[in-house]
Design a protein around this motif. Structure first.
Motif, PDB file in Angstrom:
ATOM      1  N   THR A  47     -45.877   8.762 -40.776  1.00  0.00           N
ATOM      2  CA  THR A  47     -46.098   7.691 -39.802  1.00  0.00           C
ATOM      3  C   THR A  47     -44.901   7.532 -38.882  1.00  0.00           C
ATOM      4  OG1 THR A  47     -47.621   6.498 -41.253  1.00  0.00           O
ATOM      5  CG2 THR A  47     -46.532   5.211 -39.542  1.00  0.00           C
ATOM      6  N   THR A  50     -45.334   9.987 -36.250  1.00  0.00           N
ATOM      7  CA  THR A  50     -46.404   9.569 -35.336  1.00  0.00           C
ATOM      8  C   THR A  50     -45.894   8.524 -34.356  1.00  0.00           C
ATOM      9  OG1 THR A  50     -48.037   9.988 -37.070  1.00  0.00           O
ATOM     10  CG2 THR A  50     -48.754   8.653 -35.203  1.00  0.00           C
ATOM     11  N   HIS A  53     -43.993  10.431 -31.828  1.00  0.00           N
ATOM     12  CA  HIS A  53     -44.937  11.256 -31.058  1.00  0.00           C
ATOM     13  C   HIS A  53     -45.659  10.415 -30.007  1.00  0.00           C
ATOM     14  CE1 HIS A  53     -48.057  14.621 -30.945  1.00  0.00           C
ATOM     15  NE2 HIS A  53     -48.677  13.630 -30.303  1.00  0.00           N
ATOM     16  N   GLU A  54     -46.260   9.317 -30.438  1.00  0.00           N
ATOM     17  CA  GLU A  54     -47.006   8.485 -29.494  1.00  0.00           C
ATOM     18  C   GLU A  54     -46.079   7.786 -28.506  1.00  0.00           C
ATOM     19  OE1 GLU A  54     -50.112   8.836 -29.259  1.00  0.00           O
ATOM     20  OE2 GLU A  54     -50.320  10.000 -31.118  1.00  0.00           O
ATOM     21  N   LEU A  73     -51.845   3.313 -33.765  1.00  0.00           N
ATOM     22  CA  LEU A  73     -51.379   4.094 -34.906  1.00  0.00           C
ATOM     23  C   LEU A  73     -52.350   3.847 -36.044  1.00  0.00           C
ATOM     24  CD1 LEU A  73     -47.608   3.050 -34.780  1.00  0.00           C
ATOM     25  CD2 LEU A  73     -48.631   5.076 -33.753  1.00  0.00           C
ATOM     26  N   THR A  77     -52.143   8.526 -40.469  1.00  0.00           N
ATOM     27  CA  THR A  77     -50.956   9.032 -39.758  1.00  0.00           C
ATOM     28  C   THR A  77     -51.290   9.660 -38.414  1.00  0.00           C
ATOM     29  OG1 THR A  77     -50.771  11.283 -40.686  1.00  0.00           O
ATOM     30  CG2 THR A  77     -49.814   9.486 -41.977  1.00  0.00           C
ATOM     31  N   SER A  78     -52.514   9.507 -37.937  1.00  0.00           N
ATOM     32  CA  SER A  78     -52.833   9.939 -36.588  1.00  0.00           C
ATOM     33  C   SER A  78     -52.521   8.805 -35.616  1.00  0.00           C
ATOM     34  CB  SER A  78     -54.309  10.322 -36.479  1.00  0.00           C
ATOM     35  OG  SER A  78     -55.138   9.187 -36.679  1.00  0.00           O
ATOM     36  N   GLY A  79     -52.615   9.086 -34.334  1.00  0.00           N
ATOM     37  CA  GLY A  79     -52.365   8.062 -33.334  1.00  0.00           C
ATOM     38  C   GLY A  79     -52.965   8.471 -32.004  1.00  0.00           C
TER      39      GLY A  79
END
Length: 236
Positions: A47, A50, A53-54, A73, A77-79
């Motif tokens: 996280t 992420t 990243h985001e 988020l 753990t994707s976003g």
């Protein structure tokens, strides 16, 4: 309870601290690499990657004149970062490109601060990044994740002893450097299984007509270069 003036707080943030012992720098580096490699630890800590990243997508969107509408988020753990503007062109390409390289670039920036003695500043720049993202977060889990991570960073930067601050700051920077590489590897594995058709690399392929594999290779090259360069600074 003793209070501090704004000037004292500023001096504390921008001032320098003594370099930690070499063994601490090396130990935090090894611990960060193991955390990235060991899946049960990597899974929850992903996280943090992420968030970086985001945040990279969001910053690139703003710098290229796009209108940022929100960041989400997710617990897996994707976003996702949503911005409004021209659907093609340099701004969109840079926005799509920024995500995978931002963790490594943030780690390299943190390493540059650390080798110049700015341990507390490294932690407070992290807090600023988290606070700015919190303004644009658009879901409950995302807000929770940012508050928890920010709370930990603030507690260490404000309450911990200097040696604990140093260990935490070096661990964070090493983690960003090492963790910037693994998602690129995972991305290519998903692409090979045709499970990432809407990935950043594939969006870039659509925008530029340059194959997605080339973009993945560029992500990997830049992340590995950032790791190697920053590791040389930290261990010098």
């Amino acid at each position: 309870m003793e209070t501090m003036s704004l000037q004292e707080v500023w001096d504390r943030v921008v001032g320098t601290q003594p370099d930690p012992p070499r063994w601490l720098v090396a130990a935090t580096g090894i611990a960060a690499i193991l955390a990235v490699l060991y899946r049960p630890v990597w899974r929850p800590l992903r996280t943090v990657v992420t968030i970086a990243h985001e945040g990279g997508h969001a910053l690139a969107a703003l710098l290229t004149g796009r209108r940022l509408t929100g960041i989400r988020l997710h617990s897996d753990t994707s976003g996702v970062t949503v911005s409004v503007g021209k659907p093609t062109g340099f701004g969109m390409v840079l926005t799509a490109f920024a995500g995978y390289v931002t963790p490594s670039f943030l780690g390299a920036g943190g390493a540059a601060l650390l080798v110049n003695g700015h341990i507390t500043m490294t932690l407070w720049v992290t807090l600023l990044w988290l606070a700015l993202m919190l303004l644009m977060i658009r879901n409950l889990y995302g807000a929770f994740a940012l508050i928890v991570v920010g709370g930990v960073v603030f507690a260490v930067s404000w309450l911990a002893k200097p040696d604990v601050q140093a260990g935490f700051a070096y661990l964070l920077v090493w983690f960003l450097l090492a963790a910037g590489i693994r998602p690129v590897i995972e991305l290519q594995q998903l692409r090979r299984r045709r499970q990432a058709q809407w990935s950043d690399a594939d969006q870039l392929a659509t925008l530029t007509r340059i194959p997605g594999a080339v973009w993945v290779g560029l992500f990997a090259l830049l992340s590995a270069t950032a790791f190697g360069t920053a590791a040389g600074w930290l261990l010098a």
